[in-house]
Design an enzyme around this catalytic site. Structure first.
Site, PDB file in Angstrom:
ATOM      1  N   ARG A  23       0.811  -1.225   0.000  1.00 24.85           N
ATOM      2  CA  ARG A  23       0.000   0.000   0.000  1.00 24.85           C
ATOM      3  C   ARG A  23       0.841   1.271   0.000  1.00 24.85           C
ATOM      4  O   ARG A  23       0.383   2.331  -0.399  1.00 24.85           O
ATOM      5  CB  ARG A  23      -0.912   0.021   1.229  1.00 24.85           C
ATOM      6  CG  ARG A  23      -1.891  -1.140   1.309  1.00 24.85           C
ATOM      7  CD  ARG A  23      -2.561  -1.169   2.674  1.00 24.85           C
ATOM      8  NE  ARG A  23      -1.545  -1.327   3.724  1.00 24.85           N
ATOM      9  CZ  ARG A  23      -1.689  -0.920   4.983  1.00 24.85           C
ATOM     10  NH1 ARG A  23      -2.798  -0.306   5.348  1.00 24.85           N
ATOM     11  NH2 ARG A  23      -0.740  -1.114   5.872  1.00 24.85           N
ATOM     12  N   GLN A  47       7.409  28.113  13.831  1.00 25.42           N
ATOM     13  CA  GLN A  47       7.079  28.352  12.430  1.00 25.42           C
ATOM     14  C   GLN A  47       7.451  27.114  11.620  1.00 25.42           C
ATOM     15  O   GLN A  47       8.422  26.431  11.937  1.00 25.42           O
ATOM     16  CB  GLN A  47       7.868  29.570  11.917  1.00 25.42           C
ATOM     17  CG  GLN A  47       7.574  29.975  10.487  1.00 25.42           C
ATOM     18  CD  GLN A  47       8.241  31.298  10.130  1.00 25.42           C
ATOM     19  OE1 GLN A  47       8.156  32.260  10.870  1.00 25.42           O
ATOM     20  NE2 GLN A  47       8.908  31.336   8.994  1.00 25.42           N
ATOM     21  N   ALA A  48       6.672  26.820  10.590  1.00 30.79           N
ATOM     22  CA  ALA A  48       6.976  25.723   9.660  1.00 30.79           C
ATOM     23  C   ALA A  48       7.038  26.301   8.257  1.00 30.79           C
ATOM     24  O   ALA A  48       6.149  27.039   7.841  1.00 30.79           O
ATOM     25  CB  ALA A  48       5.919  24.629   9.750  1.00 30.79           C
ATOM     26  N   ASN A  49       8.121  25.984   7.541  1.00 25.72           N
ATOM     27  CA  ASN A  49       8.332  26.505   6.186  1.00 25.72           C
ATOM     28  C   ASN A  49       8.385  25.373   5.175  1.00 25.72           C
ATOM     29  O   ASN A  49       8.756  24.242   5.516  1.00 25.72           O
ATOM     30  CB  ASN A  49       9.658  27.278   6.103  1.00 25.72           C
ATOM     31  CG  ASN A  49       9.727  28.437   7.060  1.00 25.72           C
ATOM     32  OD1 ASN A  49       8.714  28.994   7.447  1.00 25.72           O
ATOM     33  ND2 ASN A  49      10.929  28.806   7.449  1.00 25.72           N
ATOM     34  N   ARG A  59      20.361  27.310  -2.011  1.00 24.56           N
ATOM     35  CA  ARG A  59      19.774  28.276  -1.074  1.00 24.56           C
ATOM     36  C   ARG A  59      20.657  28.330   0.166  1.00 24.56           C
ATOM     37  O   ARG A  59      20.979  27.301   0.744  1.00 24.56           O
ATOM     38  CB  ARG A  59      18.351  27.871  -0.693  1.00 24.56           C
ATOM     39  CG  ARG A  59      17.374  27.868  -1.860  1.00 24.56           C
ATOM     40  CD  ARG A  59      15.960  27.534  -1.378  1.00 24.56           C
ATOM     41  NE  ARG A  59      15.025  27.381  -2.477  1.00 24.56           N
ATOM     42  CZ  ARG A  59      14.270  28.359  -2.969  1.00 24.56           C
ATOM     43  NH1 ARG A  59      14.359  29.576  -2.466  1.00 24.56           N
ATOM     44  NH2 ARG A  59      13.439  28.129  -3.968  1.00 24.56           N
ATOM     45  N   HIS A  62      22.196  30.554   5.339  1.00 24.22           N
ATOM     46  CA  HIS A  62      21.375  31.472   6.111  1.00 24.22           C
ATOM     47  C   HIS A  62      21.529  31.231   7.615  1.00 24.22           C
ATOM     48  O   HIS A  62      21.761  30.095   8.050  1.00 24.22           O
ATOM     49  CB  HIS A  62      19.900  31.312   5.722  1.00 24.22           C
ATOM     50  CG  HIS A  62      19.651  31.582   4.275  1.00 24.22           C
ATOM     51  ND1 HIS A  62      18.672  30.925   3.553  1.00 24.22           N
ATOM     52  CD2 HIS A  62      20.247  32.435   3.396  1.00 24.22           C
ATOM     53  CE1 HIS A  62      18.679  31.368   2.302  1.00 24.22           C
ATOM     54  NE2 HIS A  62      19.632  32.278   2.188  1.00 24.22           N
ATOM     55  N   LYS A  72      16.638  24.672  13.535  1.00 18.10           N
ATOM     56  CA  LYS A  72      15.837  24.130  12.439  1.00 18.10           C
ATOM     57  C   LYS A  72      15.880  22.612  12.435  1.00 18.10           C
ATOM     58  O   LYS A  72      16.910  22.011  12.741  1.00 18.10           O
ATOM     59  CB  LYS A  72      16.358  24.636  11.086  1.00 18.10           C
ATOM     60  CG  LYS A  72      16.228  26.130  10.885  1.00 18.10           C
ATOM     61  CD  LYS A  72      16.834  26.565   9.567  1.00 18.10           C
ATOM     62  CE  LYS A  72      16.745  28.071   9.379  1.00 18.10           C
ATOM     63  NZ  LYS A  72      17.433  28.510   8.157  1.00 18.10           N
ATOM     64  N   HIS A 119      22.934  27.457   7.499  1.00 21.68           N
ATOM     65  CA  HIS A 119      22.242  26.375   6.806  1.00 21.68           C
ATOM     66  C   HIS A 119      22.020  26.717   5.339  1.00 21.68           C
ATOM     67  O   HIS A 119      21.700  27.852   4.989  1.00 21.68           O
ATOM     68  CB  HIS A 119      20.887  26.109   7.467  1.00 21.68           C
ATOM     69  CG  HIS A 119      20.096  25.053   6.780  1.00 21.68           C
ATOM     70  ND1 HIS A 119      18.990  25.327   5.994  1.00 21.68           N
ATOM     71  CD2 HIS A 119      20.269  23.701   6.736  1.00 21.68           C
ATOM     72  CE1 HIS A 119      18.522  24.194   5.516  1.00 21.68           C
ATOM     73  NE2 HIS A 119      19.279  23.193   5.945  1.00 21.68           N
ATOM     74  N   TYR A 132      10.769  22.667   6.766  1.00 20.11           N
ATOM     75  CA  TYR A 132      11.558  23.078   7.920  1.00 20.11           C
ATOM     76  C   TYR A 132      10.623  23.314   9.112  1.00 20.11           C
ATOM     77  O   TYR A 132       9.619  24.005   8.963  1.00 20.11           O
ATOM     78  CB  TYR A 132      12.237  24.425   7.727  1.00 20.11           C
ATOM     79  CG  TYR A 132      12.866  24.780   6.418  1.00 20.11           C
ATOM     80  CD1 TYR A 132      14.195  25.140   6.380  1.00 20.11           C
ATOM     81  CD2 TYR A 132      12.139  24.850   5.230  1.00 20.11           C
ATOM     82  CE1 TYR A 132      14.801  25.547   5.195  1.00 20.11           C
ATOM     83  CE2 TYR A 132      12.733  25.239   4.049  1.00 20.11           C
ATOM     84  CZ  TYR A 132      14.071  25.591   4.040  1.00 20.11           C
ATOM     85  OH  TYR A 132      14.661  25.991   2.869  1.00 20.11           O
ATOM     86  N   GLU A 143      17.889  38.377  10.130  1.00 18.74           N
ATOM     87  CA  GLU A 143      18.242  37.184   9.349  1.00 18.74           C
ATOM     88  C   GLU A 143      19.356  37.580   8.385  1.00 18.74           C
ATOM     89  O   GLU A 143      19.296  38.644   7.770  1.00 18.74           O
ATOM     90  CB  GLU A 143      17.021  36.696   8.553  1.00 18.74           C
ATOM     91  CG  GLU A 143      15.747  36.548   9.373  1.00 18.74           C
ATOM     92  CD  GLU A 143      15.704  35.256  10.150  1.00 18.74           C
ATOM     93  OE1 GLU A 143      16.375  34.295   9.749  1.00 18.74           O
ATOM     94  OE2 GLU A 143      14.999  35.210  11.174  1.00 18.74           O
ATOM     95  N   ASP A 168      21.237  35.945  -2.110  1.00 20.09           N
ATOM     96  CA  ASP A 168      22.378  35.076  -1.800  1.00 20.09           C
ATOM     97  C   ASP A 168      23.589  35.419  -2.654  1.00 20.09           C
ATOM     98  O   ASP A 168      24.735  35.281  -2.217  1.00 20.09           O
ATOM     99  CB  ASP A 168      22.004  33.607  -1.994  1.00 20.09           C
ATOM    100  CG  ASP A 168      21.042  33.094  -0.926  1.00 20.09           C
ATOM    101  OD1 ASP A 168      20.915  33.749   0.124  1.00 20.09           O
ATOM    102  OD2 ASP A 168      20.411  32.044  -1.146  1.00 20.09           O
TER     103      ASP A 168
END
Length: 198
Positions: A23, A47-49, A59, A62, A72, A119, A132, A143, A168
């Protein structure tokens, strides 16, 4: 769930146990109790990203001001990325070191990184989707970034021509960030984490 520390203090690799049959598959990709036991304190989930990236996109690198910083817990829910954690904490025994972990939708690994660590990741597949969990919310002005192609870091990105965001692409090198006072202090990061353990 297997949680093992990486060579950079405050960074961990998490490998879930997967249960599957005809399944499909089931797994616990995050466990509050298991992570708390491994790192010595709970992850304050604020927070969730979710990000989706084309193949070859890089990316990062950071990070956020400490305190409060931003711990994170990161996993790749679709496709694959090479996730990179960089120690940018001034005074750390591993300052300037980096470690990479492949995150993908097969092994379903995750990484945890404490406040003060840098990161970033490189998308290895088209439409790589990264989720994240973060310990603090996004705070404009607090940031920051380090240029991911900084030769002094020497990160081995697995693409010939990484695609960067405009932000960046103009981020300072590690040396420039150090000179301008942007980087977190190792002692402050340790004190911040220790306070959460009490």
């Amino acid at each position: 769930m297997k949680i093992r520390p990486l060579t950079i203090e405050g960074a961990f690799e998490i490998t879930p146990v997967q249960h599957g049959d005809a399944r499909g598959r089931f797994l616990e990709w995050y466990r509050f109790d298991a992570l708390t036991e491994a790192v010595g304190h709970p992850l304050d989930l604020a927070q969730a990203n979710l990000s989706t990236s084309a193949r070859g996109v890089v990316r990062g690198i950071h990070f956020a001001d400490v305190p409060p910083g931003q711990a994170k817990y990161v996993t790749c829910v679709k496709g694959a990325v090479l996730d990179v954690i960089v120690d940018i904490r001034m005074g750390s025994p591993t300052f300037g070191a980096w470690e990479a972990v492949r995150l993908d939708d097969e092994d379903r690994r995750a990484v945890y990184l404490a406040e003060g660590l840098g990161h970033g990741f490189c998308a290895l597949t088209e439409g790589a989707t990264v989720a994240y969990l973060c310990s603090s919310t996004y705070r404009p002005g607090h940031e920051h970034g380090i240029h991911p192609l900084d030769p002094a870091l020497g990160i081995s990105w697995p693409v010939e021509t990484p695609e960067l965001s405009g932000k960046d692409a103009v981020a300072p090198t590690l040396a420039e960030a150090k000179a301008s006072g942007l980087l977190p202090q190792y002692d402050a990061c340790v004190a911040h984490v220790t306070a959460k353990q009490q």
